[in-house]
Design an enzyme around this catalytic site. Structure first.
Site, PDB file in Angstrom:
ATOM      1  CG  ASP A 194      -2.314   0.575   0.833  1.00 36.36           C
ATOM      2  OD1 ASP A 194      -2.332   1.726   0.370  1.00 36.36           O
ATOM      3  OD2 ASP A 194      -3.347  -0.111   0.989  1.00 36.36           O
ATOM      4  CG  HIS A 265      -4.360   2.128  -2.189  1.00 35.94           C
ATOM      5  ND1 HIS A 265      -4.372   2.810  -0.993  1.00 35.94           N
ATOM      6  CD2 HIS A 265      -5.661   2.052  -2.593  1.00 35.94           C
ATOM      7  CE1 HIS A 265      -5.633   3.124  -0.676  1.00 35.94           C
ATOM      8  NE2 HIS A 265      -6.433   2.688  -1.633  1.00 35.94           N
ATOM      9  CD  GLU A 329     -10.001   3.822  -0.836  1.00 36.37           C
ATOM     10  OE1 GLU A 329     -10.826   4.282  -0.041  1.00 36.37           O
ATOM     11  OE2 GLU A 329      -8.916   3.349  -0.464  1.00 36.37           O
ATOM     12  CG  ASP A 422     -11.322  -0.078   9.635  1.00 31.63           C
ATOM     13  OD1 ASP A 422     -12.460  -0.550   9.434  1.00 31.63           O
ATOM     14  OD2 ASP A 422     -10.739   0.658   8.806  1.00 31.63           O
ATOM     15  CD  GLU A 472      -5.811   2.862   7.552  1.00 33.13           C
ATOM     16  OE1 GLU A 472      -6.263   1.851   8.164  1.00 33.13           O
ATOM     17  OE2 GLU A 472      -6.168   3.176   6.413  1.00 33.13           O
TER      18      GLU A 472
END
Ligand code: ACM
Length: 547
Positions: A194, A265, A329, A422, A472
């Site tokens: 990533d 990414h 994304e 998450d 994250e």
């Protein structure tokens, strides 16, 4: 009233000799009878003379010996615990039958994998101390009398782990796989690359790990705080370590799916090899902030060569039928302003930048297919048209999955509002920092992966469901475990148990027992006594959910 009935039932059970059976995921057919089978001081185990079945039998005897201290002996036939090959086609490749009678235990399956799932249920019928890694004294090693016939609802039952945002050590990855297997899940989706770190050694491109696995610093607190810790951070897996994990998983009937992100990414890869980006003269740095970056791969021929070379090494390492290529994304701004990208759109007669994304994914799909594998991508791969052999992982709700199934493509459901682990699982003000959102245990448990709008034929394309774990905010293994369990236990039941057999109250009462197993396995689940004990001290942050 319901509680009164449950209480009365509980008292009846306690007095009557019926045991409370607490298996997660709940078996699809089970009859519990009164009484127990007691393991003898010397336990004989028999299994078909086949290496995979013998391996399953050894996994069971290893655990029995370690925790109970009983003598366990392998015999050629008629063991007290007997594995046998079943000819019952109804059991499929993963089903099993487990009979516990006053005479002993019989596990029947058509495959060693089915037998392995029978073992998982048997271990959960035993006193929880069977999960201890050292001998426990004073326990009556007895098994309730049951007849179980159990076949999973879905063939794909997975859990993902992002090791880019925070690197997770090999020993933890193995523990994660142990827990996947304990819950009769069969897929470990390993998110290896990533923007914030490239974590897999690629021999042909050493800078991917020399440069791409290291970042200057990491965000502190929540993204919206805009704070950094100023500390260099990095880590990656060698190909030897990757092989070790794949082997470890295979011994537990878990398939490992690698994810190599493209065309977005890409920042860690571009920091390593800038010529693969929009501007070869740009100085790229491995990402330090969370979120999506505008810098993406530029689909020049040399970039395709890079992707194909990387994927060739990946395919040679991972025996998985599925190879995940991300696809999510990917901002289109750079392509919109690139003469190269615009000329390619014209030359290939593509509609726009989404068409270009589709062109990239279709070529990669062809490459992966030519190697005898199947490509998985996140649901953005629908934009601009789905490539012929793609399997879609639906994360932005179920819409992508529904559209793909309606086009006769296979689908794995991972909708954010149900299975993104998450998200906060309790009031944010009481929790360590998370990305945002709110998905509690009940919401996760309530998920039905088969959308009602699909016809019966289209619904066959829903292969299953997976929990996603983006790290994250999960800096350590203990933090990951805190976010993952028990919600991933609920996901295992969503994947395995027919929806008519599911019941959240019943699940919670089984979880009350199951958590004792996870205590013995030293899992730092949400609500565990260990929450304060592990290496990470939870910061209590007063914040509203932000996602
Ligand atoms: C994703 O959560 N970006 C797949």
């Amino acid at each position: 009233m319901r509680y009164l009935v449950l209480l009365t039932l509980g008292v009846f059970w306690a007095l009557s000799g019926y045991s409370q059976v607490s298996i997660i995921p709940q078996p699809n057919q089970m009859i519990v009878a009164k009484g127990h089978y007691n393991l003898k001081a010397q336990v004989k185990i028999s299994a078909p003379q086949d290496s995979a079945w013998q391996h399953v039998s050894e996994l069971l005897s290893g655990q029995l010996k370690k925790a109970s201290g009983l003598e366990v002996k392998s015999v050629s036939r008629k063991g007290d615990i007997a594995f046998s090959l079943s000819g019952d086609a109804g059991l499929g490749e993963e089903g099993y039958r487990l009979l516990v009678t006053p005479k002993g235990v019989n596990i029947q399956a058509r495959t060693a994998k089915g037998a392995f799932y029978g073992v998982q249920s048997l271990l959960q019928l035993l006193p929880v101390e069977i999960f201890s890694d050292k001998k426990v004294g004073g326990v009556k090693w007895q098994i309730p009398l049951v007849s179980i016939q159990d076949v999973p609802r879905f063939s794909y039952r997975g859990l993902m782990l992002d090791v880019s945002r925070h690197f997770m050590p090999i020993d933890f990855v193995k523990k994660y796989i142990d827990l996947i297997a304990l819950h009769k899940q069969n897929q470990f989706h390993w998110h290896l690359t990533d923007d914030q770190g490239w974590r897999i050694e690629i021999k042909q491109y050493p800078r991917l790990t020399e440069v791409g696995s290291q970042r200057k610093q990491t965000m502190k607190g929540h993204y919206t705080d805009g704070q950094y810790d100023g500390k260099p951070y990095g880590g990656y897996y060698t190909q030897e370590e990757i092989k070790e994990v794949i082997q470890y998983a295979a011994e537990r009937f878990v398939n490992v799916i690698p994810e190599i992100e493209l065309p977005g990414h890409a920042l860690a890869a571009l920091a390593s090899y800038p010529h693969l980006g929009n501007n070869p003269d740009q100085i790229y740095e491995v990402g330090t902030r969370w979120g999506v970056y505008d810098e993406v791969f530029m689909p020049r021929e040399e970039t395709f060569t890079f992707w194909e070379n990387v994927l060739t090494e990946v395919i040679n390492l991972f025996p998985s039928k599925y190879i995940h290529i991300g696809g999510d994304e990917c901002p289109k701004d750079q392509w919109m302003h690139s003469r190269f990208a615009q000329e390619l759109i014209k030359k290939e007669n593509l509609k726009d930048e989404h068409g270009l994304q589709s062109y990239v994914i279709t070529r990669i799909d062809q490459f992966i297919t030519s190697k005898g594998r199947r490509m998985i991508g996140w649901d953005e791969i629908l934009e601009g048209g789905l490539s012929p052999n793609a399997t879609v992982m639906s994360w932005r709700g179920e819409e992508g999955g529904i559209t793909a199934a309606q086009q006769n493509h296979d689908v794995i459901m991972t909708p954010g509002n149900y299975v993104y682990l998450d998200h906060y699982q309790a009031d944010a003000a009481t929790q360590p920092v998370a990305i945002g959102g709110f998905t509690d245990l009940a919401e996760t448990y309530s998920y039905d992966p088969t959308p009602a709008v699909l016809t019966a034929d289209q619904a066959k394309h829903i292969l299953g469901v997976q929990g996603n774990v983006w790290t994250e905010y999960m800096k350590t293994p203990a933090y990951v475990e805190y976010m993952v369990w028990p919600r991933a236990s609920a996901i295992s039941e969503v994947a395995w148990t027919q929806k008519e057999k599911k019941n959240i109250e019943d699940f919670k009462s089984r979880w009350a027992i199951h958590q004792k197993r996870l205590d013995l396995l030293e899992v730092n689940y949400f609500g565990a006594p260990s929450n304060g004990r592990f290496e990470y001290v939870w910061p209590v942050k007063k914040a509203e959910p932000k996602k």
